[in-house]
Design an enzyme around this catalytic site. Structure first.
Site, PDB file in Angstrom:
ATOM      1  CB  CYS A   1     -14.737  -5.471  30.278  1.00 34.25           C
ATOM      2  SG  CYS A   1     -12.940  -5.564  30.127  1.00 34.25           S
TER       3      CYS A   1
ATOM      4  NE  ARG B   1      -8.297  -8.304  30.692  1.00 29.01           N
ATOM      5  CZ  ARG B   1      -6.998  -8.537  30.803  1.00 29.01           C
ATOM      6  NH1 ARG B   1      -6.586  -9.745  31.112  1.00 29.01           N
ATOM      7  NH2 ARG B   1      -6.130  -7.572  30.633  1.00 29.01           N
TER       8      ARG B   1
ATOM      9  CG  ASN C   1     -17.068  -1.345  29.922  1.00 29.18           C
ATOM     10  OD1 ASN C   1     -16.242  -1.573  29.058  1.00 29.18           O
ATOM     11  ND2 ASN C   1     -18.266  -0.855  29.663  1.00 29.18           N
ATOM     12  N   GLY C   2     -13.655  -0.247  30.352  1.00 23.37           N
ATOM     13  CA  GLY C   2     -13.127   0.976  29.765  1.00 23.37           C
ATOM     14  C   GLY C   2     -11.615   0.978  29.694  1.00 23.37           C
TER      15      GLY C   2
ATOM     16  CG  ASP D   1      -6.544   0.336  32.375  1.00 23.13           C
ATOM     17  OD1 ASP D   1      -6.645  -0.889  32.550  1.00 23.13           O
ATOM     18  OD2 ASP D   1      -7.186   0.945  31.498  1.00 23.13           O
TER      19      ASP D   1
ATOM     20  CB  SER E   1     -14.603   6.623  16.270  1.00 24.15           C
ATOM     21  OG  SER E   1     -15.035   7.438  17.353  1.00 24.15           O
ATOM     22  N   GLY E   2     -13.890   9.262  14.986  1.00 28.47           N
ATOM     23  CA  GLY E   2     -13.917  10.723  14.981  1.00 28.47           C
ATOM     24  C   GLY E   2     -15.112  11.294  15.707  1.00 28.47           C
TER      25      GLY E   2
END
Length: 632
Positions: A2, A50, A75-76, A100, A363-364
């Protein structure tokens, strides 16, 4: 994922115009295309955009706690929210949603600022406690999610996920910080301890800010740090088993989503490891996305395809041309601040491809910093061994003289590029590592800066905060200190900024399982021999993944996204190079020397030297300064 924004009056309780909050979050629309909300109360306003990922219909924001005493914009993602929710329910907490966000509200009401220790995830959030009349701003351990903060006239503080959110506020002043130009020309980005604008700061990774009405804001509080002071015991196989368990936990915890989920796959060790572990727990083929280039020497799609076939992924790839310079202005708008990591262009491309198929991509990112995978870390470890043997009284005159005499030969084979090594050996470990990581050394900046910038920066040098960070690192060795600096300085300033902005520009959520804090804490305790053996970095991680990945994936030379800057500035961007050299925005201010920039451009175009990275820095800075100028 977000975008958040808000305003808090700390001097007096003034009303907040909801339309002003609305404009701030509208500037962040790409971060959250699925919904928007604004909430205001005397002295405070919060806004949210959002991108729905978990509890798609049931967790609108701003969100109030069950008892109505607190409200949050977030945000997260919190990966352990279900376990944490169960613990809170045992203590009497009640929940109305399945997401969450509400868990953070309940955790704040139970533990206050100490709730951060309980959160496993990536986040930046603002929580207003109506009972305590406090605003709590917090950022995750590694700085995966950004948060900009600015003081406004009249005793107010504004915040937003990106600088563009603050710039939408008409009270924001747009005064360029000359020290940020010193920082940017050194590192290629504006580090987290500074912003391109004088009145703007970034809340540092692993820090929080607690504000109250009627009180001047206190300095941010560090709530998490990483220590390299302890060493783990055990055989390589025991440590490998622990590492594999932690990696499996990190990957599986980040696969929780109510929307399509996939992974970036470059064919390198890190992204291939993530895809391997995702495939192990996924009931259906993992969606993987790769991009390649129309230049064979820099194209890695064959390696990515090999990994995709090995694990039976639903693989998508796209070949892009090297001629991506038409995206420069788009990049400038995405990053707001000047950002010269040219791999942002291909990163944007792979994010665009991924968004066509998924909403969340793993992602790595982070393994090189955590487990010593960069060549510069290997060189630092070897140089520190030499520093320990040779007294500084000998090193300084001998290697200093060699460094000054040795030509700068970017075109030469690696063993012949000894200038940086000689200059590093003549100094301390932290000064040497700063030189290895920087794009322009102090003497190179001195040549191109104008009298105005030299006067305004005074005795400050961009290396000072970096060297201080290394000197004060909770560490035992030079390698420890280098990794600590990479995790605290380079990672949030460059790598995570690049991934966050390019993914959010296309409304894609990127997750970094290899930055799980338990995984990082384990890596920081590893003996050096488990990190580096011979010329192999990330040794324990590669050894651990031998059961999943073939040798030519694990042990081939590291290759990142490559952008042909040198060719661009001798071809289609040659006119841009000359234009930058005469730009009034750069030279009219006295920040840069016009003649020095002209020599830089002419020598590169004529092929007498390779100044491509510096020209790219200058081009991105010039375009960013244009972008930041007030309209009208």
């Amino acid at each position: 994922m977000c975008g958040i924004a808000g305003i808090f009056h700390y001097e007096s309780v003034k009303p907040v115009d909801p339309n002003r909050i609305g404009r701030m979050i509208d500037a962040l629309a790409s971060r959250g295309p699925d919904g928007a909300g604004v909430w205001t109360a005397p002295g405070v306003g919060l806004g949210h955009r959002r991108l729905s990922v978990i509890d798609l219909a049931g967790s609108p924001q701003p969100m109030h706690s069950a008892d109505g005493r607190a409200v949050i914009v977030f945000n997260g993602e919190i990966y352990n929210y279900r376990r944490l929710r169960h613990e809170l329910e045992q203590g009497g907490a009640q929940f109305r949603t399945d997401g969450d966000t509400e868990t953070i509200l309940a955790a704040w009401q139970r533990w206050g600022p100490r709730c951060l220790d309980k959160l496993d995830g990536m986040f930046a959030f603002a929580l207003y406690d109506l009972k305590k009349r406090q605003l709590f701003l917090a950022r995750d351990r590694l700085g995966v999610k950004p948060l900009y903060v600015a003081r406004l006239a009249g005793g107010a503080l504004a915040f937003a996920s990106e600088l563009k959110g603050l710039l939408a506020n008409p009270l924001m002043r747009r005064t360029i910080d000359p020290l940020a130009i010193e920082d940017y020309m050194t590192w290629g980005y504006v580090p987290d301890h500074r912003s391109i604008l004088k009145d703007v700061e970034k809340l540092a990774a692993g820090h929080y800010l607690l504000l109250e009405h009627g009180r001047e804001p206190s300095p941010p509080v560090k709530w998490w740090d990483l220590s390299f002071e302890q060493r783990a015991r055990g055989s390589a196989e025991d440590l490998s088993a622990q590492l594999l368990h932690l990696m499996r936990e990190a990957v599986s915890s980040r696969m929780v989503a109510d929307v399509p989920l996939g992974a970036f796959l470059s064919g390198g060790v890190d992204s291939s490891s993530v895809v391997a572990l995702m495939s192990e727990v996924s009931a259906k083929p993992v969606t993987s996305c790769s991009i390649g280039f129309d230049v064979a020497d820099v194209d890695e799609t064959s390696h990515a395809r090999k990994v995709a076939e090995l694990f039976g992924t639903d693989h998508h790839e796209r070949i892009v041309t090297a001629d991506q310079f038409g995206e420069i202005d788009r990049l400038v708008r995405i990053f707001d601040e000047p950002f010269a990591d040219a791999s942002a262009l291909p990163t944007l491309r792979v994010c665009e491809l991924a968004r066509e198929h998924v909403t969340v991509a793993l992602s790595g990112d982070g393994a090189d910093e955590a487990f010593a995978g960069y060549r510069r870390q290997l060189f630092q470890a070897r140089e520190e061994q030499a520093r320990a043997i040779l007294p500084r009284a000998l090193r300084e005159p001998v290697f200093g003289a060699l460094g000054k005499l040795w030509p700068k030969a970017d075109w030469a084979p690696r063993p012949m590029r000894a200038k940086t090594t000689f200059l590093a050996l003549a100094t301390s470990g932290e000064t040497g590592y700063a030189r290895a990581l920087s794009i322009l050394a102090p003497e190179q900046r001195q040549e191109i800066f104008g009298e105005g910038l030299l006067r305004e920066r005074g005795a400050y040098r961009a290396e000072h905060p970096f060297e201080k960070l290394m000197r004060e690192a909770p560490a035992r060795s030079g390698l420890d200190r280098a990794q600590y600096a990479d995790l605290k300085f380079w990672l949030p300033g460059d790598i995570l900024t690049k991934t966050d902005r390019t993914s959010m520009a296309v409304s894609l959520e990127a997750r970094e399982p290899l930055l799980d804090h338990r995984l990082l804490e384990f890596g920081a305790r590893l003996p050096e021999r488990q990190r580096i053996r011979g010329t192999t970095g990330k040794w324990l991680m590669k050894h651990t993944m031998e059961r999943y990945l073939p040798e030519d994936i694990l042990y081939r030379p590291k290759q990142g996204f490559v952008t042909p800057l040198a060719q661009w500035f001798r071809g289609p961007l040659a006119s841009e190079a000359r234009a930058v050299a005469s730009s009034e925005l750069l030279t009219g201010s006295g920040w840069f020397d016009r003649k020095a920039l002209s020599r830089l451009a002419d020598n590169h175009i004529a092929g007498r030297s390779d100044n491509a990275r510096t020209l790219w820095q200058l081009l991105m800075l010039e375009r960013s300064l244009r972008h930041l100028k007030p309209s009208g």
